[in-house]
Design a protein around this motif. Sequence first.
Motif, PDB file in Angstrom:
ATOM      1  N   GLY A  35     -11.209  -4.029  -1.501  1.00 21.09           N
ATOM      2  CA  GLY A  35     -10.032  -4.354  -2.292  1.00 21.09           C
ATOM      3  C   GLY A  35      -8.827  -4.675  -1.429  1.00 21.09           C
ATOM      4  O   GLY A  35      -8.103  -5.646  -1.684  1.00 21.09           O
ATOM      5  N   SER A  36      -8.599  -3.870  -0.390  1.00 23.57           N
ATOM      6  CA  SER A  36      -7.466  -4.125   0.505  1.00 23.57           C
ATOM      7  C   SER A  36      -7.693  -5.386   1.340  1.00 23.57           C
ATOM      8  O   SER A  36      -6.742  -6.133   1.622  1.00 23.57           O
ATOM      9  N   SER A  73      -9.224   5.649  -7.813  1.00 18.86           N
ATOM     10  CA  SER A  73      -9.669   4.351  -7.310  1.00 18.86           C
ATOM     11  C   SER A  73      -8.524   3.608  -6.614  1.00 18.86           C
ATOM     12  O   SER A  73      -8.683   3.055  -5.521  1.00 18.86           O
ATOM     13  N   THR A 131     -15.664  -5.781  -5.187  1.00 20.53           N
ATOM     14  CA  THR A 131     -14.965  -4.581  -5.659  1.00 20.53           C
ATOM     15  C   THR A 131     -15.289  -4.299  -7.116  1.00 20.53           C
ATOM     16  O   THR A 131     -15.536  -3.143  -7.501  1.00 20.53           O
ATOM     17  N   ARG A 191     -14.850   0.374  -2.095  1.00 25.18           N
ATOM     18  CA  ARG A 191     -13.914  -0.199  -3.062  1.00 25.18           C
ATOM     19  C   ARG A 191     -12.541  -0.368  -2.416  1.00 25.18           C
ATOM     20  O   ARG A 191     -11.889  -1.396  -2.569  1.00 25.18           O
ATOM     21  N   GLY A 192     -12.099   0.660  -1.679  1.00 27.37           N
ATOM     22  CA  GLY A 192     -10.813   0.576  -1.000  1.00 27.37           C
ATOM     23  C   GLY A 192     -10.800  -0.462   0.102  1.00 27.37           C
ATOM     24  O   GLY A 192      -9.853  -1.247   0.229  1.00 27.37           O
ATOM     25  N   CYS A 229       0.828  -1.209   0.000  1.00 24.17           N
ATOM     26  CA  CYS A 229       0.000   0.000   0.000  1.00 24.17           C
ATOM     27  C   CYS A 229       0.862   1.259   0.000  1.00 24.17           C
ATOM     28  O   CYS A 229       0.534   2.243  -0.678  1.00 24.17           O
ATOM     29  N   TYR A 250      -7.823   2.609  -2.523  1.00 19.76           N
ATOM     30  CA  TYR A 250      -7.394   1.234  -2.227  1.00 19.76           C
ATOM     31  C   TYR A 250      -6.146   1.239  -1.345  1.00 19.76           C
ATOM     32  O   TYR A 250      -6.061   0.510  -0.350  1.00 19.76           O
TER      33      TYR A 250
END
Length: 313
Positions: free
Chosen positions: A81-82, A195, A179, A77-78, A46, A199
């Motif tokens: 996704g993570s 985006s 996601t 989404r973040g 990250c 994430y």
Amino acid sequence: GTKKKAACPGLGLFYTILSAFLFSVASLFLKKIEDVHSVEVSAFRCVFQMAFVLPGLIYYKTGFLGPKGKRIFLFFRGFLGSTAMVLLYYAYQVMPLADATVITFTSPVFTSLLAWIFLKEKYSLWDLLFTLFAVTGVILIARPPFLFGSHVTGIEGSYSDHLKGTIAAIASTLSAASTIVILRKVGKSVHYFLSIWYYAVIGLIGCVIALFVLNEWRLPHCGRDRVFLILIGLLGLGGQVFLTKALQIEKAGPVSIMRTMDVVFAFILQVLFLNHLPTWWTVGGALCVVASSSGTAIRKWRHSVKKAKQREI
């Protein structure tokens, strides 16, 4: 006006193969790292994503929060996704590389199911058949004792760790599918750099909190592991950028089909560098999952082409 120069034929598919290779090599380095928790590896990735995406946000003047109506979608989404990244890294660490990679390729099937539930997209009998194929592939890889007996071969470590890795890989796949559904909902109204920024930022915050709660924060003991962490960050970022570029210049169907090269690379790298031969159960599961994800991609592709022709008429 001047005509735009024609795009290089097959460039999007080349980007997809390159993305698959970079992701596979990053997974191999993850297997080689010793005594570093998967959450910490995710935090390092990250950080690299934030460092490389930040100049892009400044250059394109997208801002750091995005449109007001889209921020809640970007947040989820973040977060999802993570979460998918952390769970996948954990699966890579406790189970064979090829097994974990194959399970992640059930994502298109679950994406179709979630899109039917939340976006009211069409879900046909073919989609149900592909879902059953995907579930069959996962069962062949997990090999639960109540179906395959108490003696399970071809796994790394104990069956308990193998089962935990399988559950983590499935949860990662569901998070990744969620996601994609969110990104479909957002559409092209948000720049892809923004985006990725969400994430990376939400992923880093979540990873730091999780590391303090688990008391797992530590620097790698040797220089080799530190190099691997840097390479995982760089390769993961490169894979994501090339995949995003591929989707920008190529239809989603061919890209989804070509992404099955991830499975091929995972099998090759596992045999060459980890000295772990896959079992016939894994090969059978891989064939089921690849057939399922490819079938789903082909159907979606044909459907989009058909709609495009109808609009032209």
